[in-house]
Structure formats: structure tokens, C-alpha cells
Design a protein around this motif. Structure first.
Motif, PDB file in Angstrom:
ATOM      1  N   HIS A  91     -30.216  -6.291 -76.149  1.00  0.00           N
ATOM      2  CA  HIS A  91     -29.210  -6.060 -75.113  1.00  0.00           C
ATOM      3  C   HIS A  91     -27.824  -5.968 -75.746  1.00  0.00           C
ATOM      4  O   HIS A  91     -27.020  -5.109 -75.391  1.00  0.00           O
ATOM      5  CB  HIS A  91     -29.220  -7.192 -74.083  1.00  0.00           C
ATOM      6  CG  HIS A  91     -30.446  -7.242 -73.222  1.00  0.00           C
ATOM      7  ND1 HIS A  91     -31.499  -8.090 -73.476  1.00  0.00           N
ATOM      8  CD2 HIS A  91     -30.792  -6.546 -72.107  1.00  0.00           C
ATOM      9  CE1 HIS A  91     -32.429  -7.921 -72.554  1.00  0.00           C
ATOM     10  NE2 HIS A  91     -32.030  -6.988 -71.720  1.00  0.00           N
TER      11      HIS A  91
ATOM     12  N   ARG B 250     -27.169  -2.857 -77.378  1.00  0.00           N
ATOM     13  CA  ARG B 250     -27.292  -1.781 -76.396  1.00  0.00           C
ATOM     14  C   ARG B 250     -28.530  -0.922 -76.630  1.00  0.00           C
ATOM     15  O   ARG B 250     -28.572   0.247 -76.246  1.00  0.00           O
ATOM     16  CB  ARG B 250     -26.029  -0.917 -76.350  1.00  0.00           C
ATOM     17  CG  ARG B 250     -24.804  -1.659 -75.804  1.00  0.00           C
ATOM     18  CD  ARG B 250     -23.600  -0.748 -75.760  1.00  0.00           C
ATOM     19  NE  ARG B 250     -22.413  -1.403 -75.240  1.00  0.00           N
ATOM     20  CZ  ARG B 250     -21.929  -1.229 -74.008  1.00  0.00           C
ATOM     21  NH1 ARG B 250     -22.549  -0.438 -73.161  1.00  0.00           N
ATOM     22  NH2 ARG B 250     -20.828  -1.833 -73.618  1.00  0.00           N
TER      23      ARG B 250
ATOM     24  N   PRO C  80     -30.804  -1.305 -71.890  1.00  0.00           N
ATOM     25  CA  PRO C  80     -29.681  -1.195 -70.950  1.00  0.00           C
ATOM     26  C   PRO C  80     -29.468  -2.485 -70.162  1.00  0.00           C
ATOM     27  O   PRO C  80     -30.413  -3.231 -69.886  1.00  0.00           O
ATOM     28  CB  PRO C  80     -30.102  -0.049 -70.018  1.00  0.00           C
ATOM     29  CG  PRO C  80     -31.593  -0.011 -70.108  1.00  0.00           C
ATOM     30  CD  PRO C  80     -31.929  -0.418 -71.515  1.00  0.00           C
ATOM     31  N   THR C  81     -28.228  -2.744 -69.836  1.00  0.00           N
ATOM     32  CA  THR C  81     -27.856  -3.862 -68.973  1.00  0.00           C
ATOM     33  C   THR C  81     -27.468  -3.278 -67.623  1.00  0.00           C
ATOM     34  O   THR C  81     -26.468  -2.567 -67.514  1.00  0.00           O
ATOM     35  CB  THR C  81     -26.687  -4.656 -69.582  1.00  0.00           C
ATOM     36  OG1 THR C  81     -27.133  -5.249 -70.808  1.00  0.00           O
ATOM     37  CG2 THR C  81     -26.202  -5.743 -68.641  1.00  0.00           C
ATOM     38  N   GLU C  82     -28.266  -3.577 -66.599  1.00  0.00           N
ATOM     39  CA  GLU C  82     -28.118  -2.910 -65.308  1.00  0.00           C
ATOM     40  C   GLU C  82     -27.082  -3.563 -64.400  1.00  0.00           C
ATOM     41  O   GLU C  82     -26.512  -2.914 -63.532  1.00  0.00           O
ATOM     42  CB  GLU C  82     -29.477  -2.877 -64.581  1.00  0.00           C
ATOM     43  CG  GLU C  82     -30.606  -2.244 -65.382  1.00  0.00           C
ATOM     44  CD  GLU C  82     -30.430  -0.749 -65.565  1.00  0.00           C
ATOM     45  OE1 GLU C  82     -29.565  -0.159 -64.878  1.00  0.00           O
ATOM     46  OE2 GLU C  82     -31.158  -0.165 -66.395  1.00  0.00           O
TER      47      GLU C  82
ATOM     48  N   SER D 278     -23.981  -5.745 -64.970  1.00  0.00           N
ATOM     49  CA  SER D 278     -22.956  -6.424 -65.749  1.00  0.00           C
ATOM     50  C   SER D 278     -22.088  -7.317 -64.862  1.00  0.00           C
ATOM     51  O   SER D 278     -21.614  -6.894 -63.808  1.00  0.00           O
ATOM     52  CB  SER D 278     -22.062  -5.400 -66.454  1.00  0.00           C
ATOM     53  OG  SER D 278     -20.979  -6.053 -67.093  1.00  0.00           O
TER      54      SER D 278
ATOM     55  N   TYR E 286     -20.283  -5.668 -75.365  1.00  0.00           N
ATOM     56  CA  TYR E 286     -21.537  -5.433 -74.646  1.00  0.00           C
ATOM     57  C   TYR E 286     -21.487  -6.134 -73.293  1.00  0.00           C
ATOM     58  O   TYR E 286     -20.852  -7.182 -73.139  1.00  0.00           O
ATOM     59  CB  TYR E 286     -22.725  -5.973 -75.456  1.00  0.00           C
ATOM     60  CG  TYR E 286     -22.596  -7.444 -75.769  1.00  0.00           C
ATOM     61  CD1 TYR E 286     -23.033  -8.414 -74.860  1.00  0.00           C
ATOM     62  CD2 TYR E 286     -21.999  -7.877 -76.953  1.00  0.00           C
ATOM     63  CE1 TYR E 286     -22.879  -9.762 -75.130  1.00  0.00           C
ATOM     64  CE2 TYR E 286     -21.834  -9.211 -77.225  1.00  0.00           C
ATOM     65  CZ  TYR E 286     -22.278 -10.156 -76.306  1.00  0.00           C
ATOM     66  OH  TYR E 286     -22.111 -11.490 -76.558  1.00  0.00           O
TER      67      TYR E 286
ATOM     68  N   ASP F 219     -25.812  -9.317 -68.340  1.00  0.00           N
ATOM     69  CA  ASP F 219     -26.504  -9.085 -67.069  1.00  0.00           C
ATOM     70  C   ASP F 219     -26.426 -10.306 -66.157  1.00  0.00           C
ATOM     71  O   ASP F 219     -26.447 -11.452 -66.617  1.00  0.00           O
ATOM     72  CB  ASP F 219     -27.963  -8.728 -67.334  1.00  0.00           C
ATOM     73  CG  ASP F 219     -28.631  -8.085 -66.128  1.00  0.00           C
ATOM     74  OD1 ASP F 219     -29.038  -8.818 -65.209  1.00  0.00           O
ATOM     75  OD2 ASP F 219     -28.729  -6.845 -66.112  1.00  0.00           O
TER      76      ASP F 219
ATOM     77  N   GLU G 121     -17.328  -3.153 -68.014  1.00  0.00           N
ATOM     78  CA  GLU G 121     -17.710  -2.149 -69.006  1.00  0.00           C
ATOM     79  C   GLU G 121     -16.491  -1.826 -69.845  1.00  0.00           C
ATOM     80  O   GLU G 121     -15.361  -1.839 -69.345  1.00  0.00           O
ATOM     81  CB  GLU G 121     -18.252  -0.891 -68.331  1.00  0.00           C
ATOM     82  CG  GLU G 121     -18.754   0.180 -69.292  1.00  0.00           C
ATOM     83  CD  GLU G 121     -19.830  -0.318 -70.242  1.00  0.00           C
ATOM     84  OE1 GLU G 121     -19.453  -0.735 -71.359  1.00  0.00           O
ATOM     85  OE2 GLU G 121     -21.011  -0.302 -69.878  1.00  0.00           O
TER      86      GLU G 121
END
Length: 686
Positions: A409, A412, A415-417, A419, A456, A459, A536
């Protein structure tokens, strides 16, 4: 430091429940007055709900107010919300000339009047900010209250109804938060957790488990015998070396990375307290340290990071330092009494370490004289003998939720759905053990410092338990993460970010009368962004970002265009830098890391410049070789100080270059006395 044993004397551990007080009712009950706990409480109040912070600490702020004044911030552009507000409030104190008692603000390079925040600070200033926050937001705080970990969590239908302290105080709430480093409330509520290092195979990682092959940093620089009589195994091992084999590379184990105290030291005579000789001091505990010093190591000077007013945040550095390696394995799940024994032993070890270096006549004179100039800061931790009240619990329990954040994670690759905030610091594990190699020398194992490649997202799943275990609990420090991913997440700015995000989700769950696992992410993210959280990273922001090589004068060769030998590691932790980051050698000091920047130039004289991110842990003697028309120039540069040229470049001088052969600048780590940084080389025609 937490004075647990006095509670035993007072009989609090056996207080009859008949003496319990009437339950106190709040919307949100936060257990743990750490930086995360305070940030969470502020957010709850901002959202119009009632909140209480209760926990074992006397002082607010955990490690942020307990000696860690040199913020492990990574990329500051991703620190938003209440976390950033904390550092902005710190800055306001340093904007007041009255705060500068022992130093002129102009003499401290990390204070800049036009910055929006101050990232390095004295412990008492941090604690003052946390106290300001709870006072301004009228947040009730109940200190020195210890959760009854055996019977103090009342559950019904996978929900916590109340928590009870050993004092008998009971707190009822609609929502609960564990903001402790240890994860005590989480564990007492029956939530799944893990202690130790997972095998690499569990989450398809590369840096978890036993790390013999990667153990280069904070390592012994010389072949040191671990035996009482050097070279004689029959004489027995020195203290703080173990017989156990280190394990198999990449396999999991029970070991926990080392703890220490982040000491606040000073050389200001009027504010200096000489290192005390602790009760129980035994110089034999430092025989291994003495042998490293006599062999020529001077690692003990490596991590005196300067704070305002002539103080330090002094951290572990080198092979034998303030990290008490291997002495904390019991701590995560231990009783309060056993934890206090571990804390006391760590204090004895570290105070003895300082006293030994400053006073033992066997210590080389240059070391003894230099270390003896330092002492504890008289105006810090005044109710605890000027010693930090918070031990650095680098990791303890870690929750195991439906989602476990891991190395992939952070890189990357996965994916981190959802955040809820960002991290950016190195995946940083301190050493976990000290063992004897097959050839009879001592070696440390466990230290890893690898940059994930940039900021990064983290989640939402990191802070929520499995729904069938608990529906109204958020865990914002002992998060659902693998050991190596936690090494990056575990930074104080991130804990405050997660505290705010967790509080937001908790209040939304209360309003919607749903489980925390059911909070709609689109609504959560909208509120988080409204409140200043960074979900992000798109570049730009508050911190240094990559310089565009195409907009710089002359010819610029970035590290991505250079030829590398050896183990270079990427980083973006400190700017300025060209492009997407820079490289460092992991403090290997092995002479194997080399990087060559080559380009063709028009014939004539060019000024050669290098760019690197300066820091106190950098090498003062980084070797650089310049191949030019008249031969070869060899020089050394001090990477602890910034370059004076525009955009931070350091000039290496002017040289003639020919058109028929390339200009080459080579940087290596041969003989280096710290981290070697490789970023960009610039050739400017004259």
C-alpha cells in the motif's frame, strides 16, 4: 514517566467495585491523552458533540510533548487539519521573543519568521499547546486513570457500552476511541491484534520479518568480540548480547523494535544539569560500547538534533546507543506492573549510558570531554528529574482489521480506496536484537530505513476493527498495519491526522446511528477535506517540491539519469531536490555505494555544482571526483550544511571540459561518516 507502582501501593489495583462512581456519559469517550487523543477530542467538539479524554498519563501529548521535538514529518505538504494546526500554534510561541530565553531566534536556522508552522520545538512548548487546546475547547481530561483491562470493558452486541478504570470511574459513550500507543482498550474489547514481525510471505512484502541481509544502518563498524574475554567463547557473553540465533531472513518472529527515551539535552551552562549517576548503575553494562569506542567508532555524536534555545532531541544512533535493544519484548501485552519494570530498566540503562560516556575514565578522552559538556535541560520535565515522562513505544500491539495496511500500500502497488490522511516518512524499524555471528563477532538486526517512494494515502480500514468484533470503536495509534508499514505510519503528525479523521467518522456514525464500518466514505472524505485534511498528494503545497531541471541554468543531470553501483535508497523526506526525490546510501559507510553523473559539454570552463538535502545526520566528508579536461579533481563535501548557490546548489569550483569526452562527477560513500546524499549535478558555463 508513568509512575505505575505507586498505584499498587495505594491499593487502586484492588479497589472494590462497590466504590465505583456513578457512570459519566459522553457522546465520545477517548482513552489515551496522546497527541492523537487530543486532536480527536478537538474534532469531536468542533462537530458539536460531547467528549472526554481519559487515560494513564499525567501529561498531555504523548511523545510529541515527551521529547520528540525533532518532528519526523516526511513531506510536510501532506500534513493538514488539526495536525498542522498544532505545528502552527507551536510557531506562534516562537514568534514571541520572550520564548527565546537561551538563544537568539536568528541563531536557530530552523526558525523562519515567514514560515506557517514550526516543526522543531522544546517539549514544554508542545505540552503548552496541547493544554491550550483542551482549555480552549473545554475538553474534560481525566489523568492518571488506568483502564481495568481484565473486566473494565462492558460489551453488548459487538458494541462497547462503557469502560471502567481501576479507580472505579466508569464512562459510558456512544462511540469509543483507543488513542494509546499500546492498544489497551482495543485488546480489552476483544479486537484482534498482532505483536511482532510478520513473515514477508504473509502480505507479500520484502522488508518484514527478520532482516539479516538488510541490517546495514546502526551497525557495528568494526569486528567487535561479544565475549567477556575477547575471542574466548568460554568466558561468556557480555551484557546485552544474546545466545539466540537471529532467525531466518524474512521469517516472522515475536520481536519488537527497540524503545528509548528521546532526551532533551543542552550545553547552555545556566540551564544544564549534569548527567545523574542512576541508582543501580553498573558500568559493566556498557563494556560493548567501550570496545566500539576504543576501536575508533564515534557514532555517539550522530543524533543530537538541535531544537530552539540550545536544546536537543537526542535519539538513538549507531551500534550501541540509547535504544535498549531486546529488552522490551514483554511490554505490549504486559501488566501495568511489568510495564513499569520495563520502563524503569530502560531509564536505568539510558541514564547509565549517559553517565558512563561522560565519566568513565576508560572512555577515550575526546569522547568523555565532548559528552560531558552536555546535560539534561533544567527547565524541561521538571516534575520527573528532567527526564522525559514518555518512553518511545515505537510499536506494541497492532490491530488486525479486515484491511491490513502493508508495504505494498505504501509503495502504491495496491490501491488505497478510502484515504483518510497521508503518510510519507521512511519505513523505519529500529533494531530488534543483538546476536553473535558464526565468525564470533557481535551484530545488530532489525533496522530498516527505506523510503516508500513518496507520500501515500492511508485507508479508513486502518482504524476500524472487524465489524463482528466491535462496531463503535476507532483505533488511531495501534492501527491495522504490518510491522514494516507501521514503521512509517507511526509518526506523531500522522497519529494526529488519524485522530481527527477517526473522530469525524465516529461522530458521523453517531448521527446516522450506524456502525463505524458503515460510514459512507464519500460523505466522510467530503467532511475531511472541508476540515483541511490532505487525502491525496498532487504536488505543491507547503513544503519543498521537486525542482524542474529544465528551468535551471546550464546542464542538470539528475540521479535518475546517473549510473549507480551499490544499494541506493530513494527519499523525498527533505528538500530541496530535483525531480521526484533524491537518493541516500542508508548510512552504510561500506564504500560500495557509487553514482556517476556523465554528460557531454561544449568545450570551455563550467562551474560544477551539486544539490543535496542537508541534515545533521549527513556525512561531513562525502567523496566527490570530477573528471575534466585537465585530469581529475578529488574533494570532500560537508552534506550537513546547505549550499549557498541559487536553489540550494553547492559550488565545487570551475573546471575546463573538452568536447570530445564526457564530463563525469562521481559521488561515493567510501570513508563517509554519515548518510551520503546523491541528487543532481549542475554544469553552468562561465
Amino acid at each position: 514517566m508513568r509512575m505505575l507502582l505507586c498505584l499498587v501501593v495505594a491499593g487502586i489495583f484492588t479497589l472494590p467495585m462497590a466504590m465505583a462512581e456513578k457512570p459519566q456519559q459522553y457522546d465520545v469517550v477517548i482513552y489515551g491523552p496522546t497527541s492523537a487523543g487530543v486532536a480527536a477530542a478537538v474534532q469531536v467538539k468542533k462537530m458539536g458533540k460531547s467528549v472526554v479524554v481519559v487515560g494513564p498519563d499525567k501529561h498531555l501529548g504523548g511523545l510529541s510533548a515527551g521529547g520528540l521535538g525533532w518532528t519526523d514529518s516526511g513531506n510536510k505538504a501532506v500534513i493538514g487539519g488539526i495536525s498542522r494546526e498544532f505545528y502552527q500554534r507551536v510557531k506562534k510561541y516562537y514568534d514571541d521573543p520572550a520564548t527565546w530565553k537561551w538563544q537568539d531566534s536568528k541563531e536557530y536556522s530552523r526558525y523562519r519568521a515567514d514560515d506557517d508552522a514550526q516543526w522543531t520545538f522544546e517539549p514544554h512548548i508542545a505540552e503548552r499547546v496541547f493544554e491550550d487546546l483542551v482549555r480552549e475547547y473545554e475538553i474534560p481530561v481525566l489523568r492518571e486513570e488506568w483502564l481495568d483491562r481484565a473486566d473494565g470493558v462492558a460489551m453488548k452486541d459487538n458494541r462497547i457500552e462503557s469502560i471502567t478504570m481501576l479507580s472505579g470511574k466508569k464512562f459510558k459513550g456512544k462511540m469509543f476511541m483507543d488513542a494509546t500507543y499500546e492498544g489497551d482498550l482495543m485488546a480489552a474489547a476483544g479486537v484482534s491484534f498482532h505483536v511482532g514481525r510478520e513473515p514477508n510471505s504473509q502480505y507479500n512484502e520484502t522488508l518484514n520479518g527478520v532482516q539479516i541481509a538488510n541490517a546495514r544502518s546502526h551497525q557495528f563498524e568494526h569486528n567487535i568480540s561479544p565475549y567477556k574475554t575477547p575471542g574466548d567463547p568460554s568466558s561468556g557473553l557480555l551484557p546485552r548480547v544474546w545466545d539466540d540465533p537471529p532467525g531466518v531472513q524474512g521469517e516472522g518472529d515475536h520481536r519488537v523494535q527497540a524503545y528509548n527515551f528521546r532526551m532533551c539535552l543542552t550545553r547552555v551552562p545556566e540551564n544544564r544539569v549534569p548527567f545523574p549517576k542512576p541508582e543501580g548503575y553498573d558500568p559493566a553494562q556498557y563494556e560493548l560500547l567501550l570496545r566500539t569506542l576504543l576501536a575508533g567508532s564515534r557514532h555517539i555524536r550522530g543524533k543530537f538534533d538541535m531544537l530552539p534555545n540550545g536544546k536537543t532531541d537526542t535519539n538513538n544512533h549507531g551500534s550501541f546507543s540509547t535504544d535498549n535493544i531486546g529488552m522490551n519484548y514483554d511490554y505490549p501485552e504486559a501488566s501495568y506492573e511489568r510495564r513499569q519494570e520495563i520502563i524503569d530498566e530502560h531509564r536505568l540503562y539510558q541514564q547509565g549510558y549517559c553517565y558512563f560516556l561522560a565519566n568513565d575514565p576508560r572512555v577515550p578522552e575526546d569522547v568523555r570531554k565532548w559528552y560531558g559538556e552536555w546535560g539534561l535541560a533544567k527547565d524541561e520535565f521538571t516534575d520527573n528529574g528532567h527526564w522525559p515522562h514518555q518512553i518511545y513505544v515505537r510499536e506494541a500491539r497492532r490491530m488486525v482489521g479486515d484491511l491490513v495496511v502493508n508495504e505494498n500500500h505504501l509503495r502504491r502497488k495496491i490501491p488505497t480506496e478510502r484515504s483518510i490522511g497521508m503518510g510519507s516518512y521512511n519505513m523505519d524499524s529500529h533494531n530488534t536484537q543483538r546476536y553473535v555471528t558464526a565468525d564470533g563477532f557481535v551484530r545488530n538486526e532489525g533496522d530498516i530505513q527505506v523510503n516508500p517512494g513518496g507520500p501515500y494515502p492511508i485507508d479508513y480500514g486502518a482504524i476500524i476493527p472487524k465489524q463482528d468484533e466491535c462496531e463503535n470503536l476507532l483505533v488511531v495509534c495501534a492501527v491495522s498495519s504490518s510491522h514494516i508499514a507501521y514503521g512509517s505510519i507511526r509518526m506523531e503528525p500522522v497519529f494526529m491526522i488519524l485522530g481527527q479523521s477517526g473522530a469525524t467518522a465516529g461522530v458521523m456514525a453517531i448521527d446516522k446511528q450506524i456502525a463505524v464500518q458503515e460510514v459512507p466514505y464519500n460523505e466522510l472524505s467530503e467532511r475531511l477535506e472541508k476540515d483541511g485534511q490532505v487525502l491525496e498528494y498532487l504536488g505543491g503545497g507547503h513544503s519543498q517540491t521537486g525542482l524542474d531541471a529544465g528551468k535551471l541554468p546550464g546542464v542538470v543531470v539528475d540521479d535518475t539519469q546517473a549510473k549507480r553501483l551499490g544499494a541506493w535508497q530513494p527519499s523525498t523526506s527533505i528538500g530541496p531536490f530535483v525531480g521526484r526525490g533524491y537518493l541516500h546510501d542508508g548510512d552504510a559507510r561500506d564504500g560500495k555505494a557509487q553514482i556517476a553523473y556523465a554528460t557531454n559539454l561544449p568545450a570551455g570552463k563550467h562551474e560544477v555544482r551539486v544539490l543535496f538535502a542537508p541534515h545533521d545526520n549527513r556525512a561531513t566528508n562525502t567523496p566527490v571526483t570530477i573528471e575534466h579536461a585537465d585530469g581529475e579533481a578529488k574533494l570532500h563535501i560537508n552534506q550537513r550544511t546547505a549550499g549557498q548557490a541559487k536553489d540550494g546548489f553547492r559550488s565545487l569550483g570551475e573546471f575546463e571540459f573538452a568536447a570530445d569526452r564526457p564530463a563525469v562527477v562521481t559521488i561515493s560513500n567510501e570513508g563517509a561518516d554519515g548518510y551520503v546524499i546523491a541528487d543532481a549535478v549542475q554544469f553552468v558555463p562561465q
